[in-house]
Design a protein around this motif. Sequence first.
Motif, mmCIF file in Angstrom:
data_model
loop_
_atom_site.group_PDB
_atom_site.id
_atom_site.type_symbol
_atom_site.label_atom_id
_atom_site.label_comp_id
_atom_site.label_asym_id
_atom_site.label_seq_id
_atom_site.Cartn_x
_atom_site.Cartn_y
_atom_site.Cartn_z
ATOM 1 N N CYS A 113 0.686 -1.118 -0.017
ATOM 2 C CA CYS A 113 0.070 -0.043 0.083
ATOM 3 C C CYS A 113 0.776 1.413 -0.153
ATOM 4 N N MET A 114 0.132 2.147 -0.258
ATOM 5 C CA MET A 114 0.972 3.691 -0.170
ATOM 6 C C MET A 114 0.425 4.334 1.279
ATOM 7 N N VAL A 115 1.503 4.528 2.136
ATOM 8 C CA VAL A 115 1.137 5.219 3.274
ATOM 9 C C VAL A 115 1.369 6.573 3.313
ATOM 10 N N VAL A 116 0.444 7.550 3.509
ATOM 11 C CA VAL A 116 0.592 8.824 3.213
ATOM 12 C C VAL A 116 0.213 9.664 4.658
ATOM 13 N N GLY A 117 1.336 10.233 5.111
ATOM 14 C CA GLY A 117 1.294 11.122 6.375
ATOM 15 C C GLY A 117 0.632 12.414 5.991
ATOM 16 N N ILE A 118 -0.439 12.930 6.584
ATOM 17 C CA ILE A 118 -0.851 14.378 6.105
ATOM 18 C C ILE A 118 -1.413 15.181 7.275
ATOM 19 N N GLU A 119 -1.348 16.422 6.917
ATOM 20 C CA GLU A 119 -1.753 17.376 7.884
ATOM 21 C C GLU A 119 -3.596 17.457 7.535
ATOM 22 N N PRO A 120 -4.185 16.629 8.436
ATOM 23 C CA PRO A 120 -5.685 16.499 8.145
ATOM 24 C C PRO A 120 -6.459 17.806 7.937
ATOM 25 N N GLU A 121 -6.448 18.969 8.605
ATOM 26 C CA GLU A 121 -7.167 19.789 8.387
ATOM 27 C C GLU A 121 -6.669 20.704 6.885
ATOM 28 N N ASN A 122 -5.462 20.843 6.878
ATOM 29 C CA ASN A 122 -5.188 21.502 5.370
ATOM 30 C C ASN A 122 -5.109 20.549 4.519
ATOM 31 N N GLU A 123 -5.372 19.324 4.384
ATOM 32 C CA GLU A 123 -5.306 18.349 3.293
ATOM 33 C C GLU A 123 -6.654 18.503 2.661
ATOM 34 N N THR A 124 -7.834 18.876 3.287
ATOM 35 C CA THR A 124 -9.113 18.939 2.812
ATOM 36 C C THR A 124 -9.098 20.278 1.655
ATOM 37 N N LEU A 125 -8.092 21.232 2.172
ATOM 38 C CA LEU A 125 -8.272 22.668 1.042
ATOM 39 C C LEU A 125 -7.960 22.140 -0.274
ATOM 40 N N VAL A 126 -6.798 20.870 -0.453
ATOM 41 C CA VAL A 126 -6.533 20.553 -1.586
ATOM 42 C C VAL A 126 -7.110 19.701 -2.462
ATOM 43 N N THR A 127 -7.348 18.584 -1.604
ATOM 44 C CA THR A 127 -8.189 17.304 -2.052
ATOM 45 C C THR A 127 -9.473 16.921 -1.463
ATOM 46 N N SER A 128 -9.974 17.707 -0.612
ATOM 47 C CA SER A 128 -11.233 17.666 -0.206
ATOM 48 C C SER A 128 -11.507 16.121 0.301
ATOM 49 N N LEU A 129 -10.281 15.620 1.134
ATOM 50 C CA LEU A 129 -10.480 14.345 1.328
ATOM 51 C C LEU A 129 -11.373 13.850 2.503
ATOM 52 N N ASP A 130 -11.753 14.806 3.314
ATOM 53 C CA ASP A 130 -13.022 14.501 4.210
ATOM 54 C C ASP A 130 -14.474 14.355 3.677
ATOM 55 N N LYS A 131 -14.435 14.762 2.377
ATOM 56 C CA LYS A 131 -15.796 14.592 1.607
ATOM 57 C C LYS A 131 -15.847 13.163 1.063
ATOM 58 N N LYS A 132 -14.773 12.404 0.973
ATOM 59 C CA LYS A 132 -14.323 11.187 0.342
ATOM 60 C C LYS A 132 -14.888 9.926 1.338
ATOM 61 N N VAL A 133 -14.969 10.359 2.590
ATOM 62 C CA VAL A 133 -15.384 9.287 3.874
ATOM 63 C C VAL A 133 -16.766 8.720 3.548
ATOM 64 N N ILE A 134 -16.587 7.508 3.159
ATOM 65 C CA ILE A 134 -18.002 6.712 3.113
ATOM 66 C C ILE A 134 -18.357 6.023 4.260
ATOM 67 N N ALA A 135 -17.242 5.880 5.298
ATOM 68 C CA ALA A 135 -17.653 5.089 6.466
ATOM 69 C C ALA A 135 -16.839 5.389 7.615
#
Length: 405
Positions: A113-135
């Motif tokens: 797998c690809m393990v990615v360490g992120i800054e959770p609050e800032n990551e959403t500004l670029v990739t909207s990762l929080d909107k991809k949560v399905i569970a």
Amino acid sequence: MMYLILAWRNIWRNKRRTFITMASIVFAVLLAILLNSVKEGVLIKMQENVVSFYSGAIQVHKNGYWDEKTLDNSIAYSDSLITQLVNHEEVNVAIGRLESYALAASEKYTKVCMVVGIEPENETLVTSLDKKVIAGDYIRSEDESVLLSEGLAEYLKLTVGDTLVIIGQGYHGVSAAGKYPIKGVIKFASPQLNKTMVYLPMKLAQQLFDATNRLTALVLDIDDVSDADRIEKELTLTTSDEYEVMGWKVLLPELNQVLEGERAENVIFLFVLYMLIAFGIFGTVLMMTIERQYEFGVLIAIGMRNLKLSSVVVLENIMISVLGAIAGTMLSIPMIGYFYKFPIRISGDLEKAYENFGFEPIFYFSIAPKIFYSQTIVIFCIALVLSLYPLLKIARLKPVSAMRT
């Protein structure tokens, strides 16, 4: 000046003929602008969507990292570098990432797998990762849990609340191993990302890989992805040689090839469209020329030279072409503006096909100024070239024969 006045009066002497000719040009300009606008709008939206999946528009790494993606080629967190990047007026934020491949394991299954360490609050500004949560829920900086992509979770037979084991190699060859509860499951439209991604808060990832205060990449958020090439060059000039600045065309060469191929196909499509438009306009020019043969014959018979008559006819065609091109452009502006604000949404099987490939099932329109003036200029030039036909007819016109028709 006399020729201009004469040409202007001539085009309105037979309003029906003038309006038919203008209508063909208006329709041609309107059609070309609409088709080019939706084609470019869809491509630009595709570009923005794919770039926002993961890579971002621009990334900054240690020089040489892209050729050898290892933690040993990571960079130390630097406030001065981030400040320098963000000081560019078109860069909104620079977010850090720590990326490395590892082995993800459950009780019975393992997978790379690809393990990615992120800054959770800032990551959403670029990739909207929080909107991809399905569970489950999205991770926070202080969490000691992970996000797992849907495809990888299905393969490992894991879900929210289960424990994921990660085994790999850390900074400078140290062993990296840890087990973490799964806080959330995310779904990517990209099948490749959906099968491989594991996200950890930055501090937890640095602890796992024994890479304290280190990053493999800084991802830059900009307003317009189309400006990435220019911003990349500007940042390269101001950034130390220790770092490499890369735009999305280097980060995602496959996407760039697809877009270039689509635009090349668009050129061919527009060429065919222009040919059809040219035949349509030529039909009206031919009709106009045949209808006016008697008129041309009389004018030459009473002493008007062929060259002067040709000049008046050219001016007539220029005036009609200009009026038609302007009218077509003015009509297209509110139409494109409406579709830009309210894009066309597709449904049915085509909608499902778009969603399966990770694209929104929507036809977007572009309002780039180039779309309007370029199509107008091309149609205007076509109309002018077609005006050569009446010139050739006038040059070879015999007054007696023309007045008998």
